[in-house]
Design an enzyme around this catalytic site. Structure first.
Site, PDB file in Angstrom:
ATOM      1  N   PRO A   2      49.294  37.206  35.010  1.00 49.34           N
ATOM      2  CG  PRO A   2      51.209  38.355  34.375  1.00 49.34           C
ATOM      3  CD  PRO A   2      49.714  38.384  34.249  1.00 49.34           C
ATOM      4  CE  LYS A  51      46.795  37.659  41.078  1.00 53.27           C
ATOM      5  NZ  LYS A  51      45.513  37.428  40.380  1.00 53.27           N
ATOM      6  CG  ASN A 165      41.293  33.206  36.538  1.00 49.58           C
ATOM      7  OD1 ASN A 165      40.358  33.216  37.320  1.00 49.58           O
ATOM      8  ND2 ASN A 165      41.495  34.167  35.654  1.00 49.58           N
ATOM      9  NE  ARG A 250      37.499  37.530  38.540  1.00 53.29           N
ATOM     10  CZ  ARG A 250      37.047  38.141  39.627  1.00 53.29           C
ATOM     11  NH1 ARG A 250      36.016  37.648  40.264  1.00 53.29           N
ATOM     12  NH2 ARG A 250      37.635  39.233  40.079  1.00 53.29           N
TER      13      ARG A 250
END
Length: 281
Positions: A2, A51, A165, A250
């Site tokens: 997320p 985050k 990402n 990634r």
């Protein structure tokens, strides 16, 4: 994983469900906090910091959680079936009269003094969706290491908090450069608009169920998840590769025609290529 917008949404759901209400039940299903009981305490608020999620409880306590790749917070009403995953994946339950917030698969779950929150989030750069947002500081942080690849610098939460990402790939596409371009090689006019563009994208999506960066109906993202389909602008096949040393997943997408700059170096991890070749058609 997320990103800042989805974590902001999770914070809002938790805040609306719990803030100002007295906990009637708390159930920590991790050994370190198995005996902790927060019942009887009022939940003050829940906020997102990049985050990270911070749920503050009466008595000077904060529940710090991070979703990483698989974690999720779900909110249920009385009598509603919990369906965020099997029971053994539940890490914590916070319940009030009429509501239950259930944390599934949380890789980071920490109860700390509210006065010590900086120990877990103090390293973060300006939050794209937070009251501390400072575009000048964010840009200065990014430019502090001019040799670093742009994609890596954008993912470093110490520079600016909230990009993952998806936004890394989309921002680089909108700037017309590859994620492997050294930050110092980014043209000055594009560097100057990067912080505002990043904030615009996250703000536009913080209230949406489906993330969209294109403004095009039926085509939500320019490059992320599109390999090997054609670029929405030029028709060239979108490409995907890992960025970094391969220690973390990634996946990085780019259009080799629309984006100028270095491609992945020889021998860079390519494990995402075949997976997305199969599933992104």
């Amino acid at each position: 994983m997320p990103e800042g917008d989805t974590v902001w949404q999770a914070a809002r759901r938790l805040h609306e469900a719990l803030a100002g209400r007295v906990l009637t039940r708390s159930d920590f299903r991790v050994p370190q906090y198995a005996t902790v009981d927060l019942s009887g305490r009022t939940v003050l608020n829940t906020i997102a910091r990049g985050k990270h999620l911070l749920t503050r409880v009466e008595g000077g306590l904060t529940l710090h959680t991070h979703l990483r790749m698989e974690g999720a917070w779900k909110v249920y009403g009385d009598g509603e079936r919990w369906k965020g995953g099997p029971t053994h994946q539940i890490r914590v339950v916070l319940a009030t009269t009429g509501r239950a917030a259930v944390g599934y698969r949380l890789p980071v779950l920490e109860l700390l003094r509210t006065s010590e929150e900086d120990r877990t989030v103090g390293h973060l750069g300006p939050d794209l969706l937070g009251p501390d947002w400072d575009p000048d500081l964010a840009l200065a942080n990014l430019l502090a290491d001019p040799a670093r690849q742009l994609g890596e610098a954008l993912l470093d939460q110490r520079n600016l908090a909230g990009i993952g990402n998806v936004y890394k790939s989309e921002l680089c596409f909108l700037l017309g450069v590859t994620p492997w371009l050294p930050v110092g090689a980014l043209p000055a006019d594009r560097a100057a608009k990067l912080p505002a563009l990043a904030k615009k994208l996250l703000e536009a999506n913080r209230d949406r169920v489906v993330r969209r960066t294109t403004g095009l109906r039926g085509q939500d993202l320019f490059v992320y998840g599109r390999a090997p389909r054609p670029c929405l602008r030029c028709g060239t096949s979108v490409r995907v590769a890992d960025q970094g040393d391969g220690a973390q997943e990634r996946p990085t997408y780019w259009c080799p025609t629309c984006q100028k700059g270095p491609a992945p170096p020889p021998g860079s991890p390519q494990r995402w290529r075949d997976r997305y070749r199969r599933t992104d058609r």
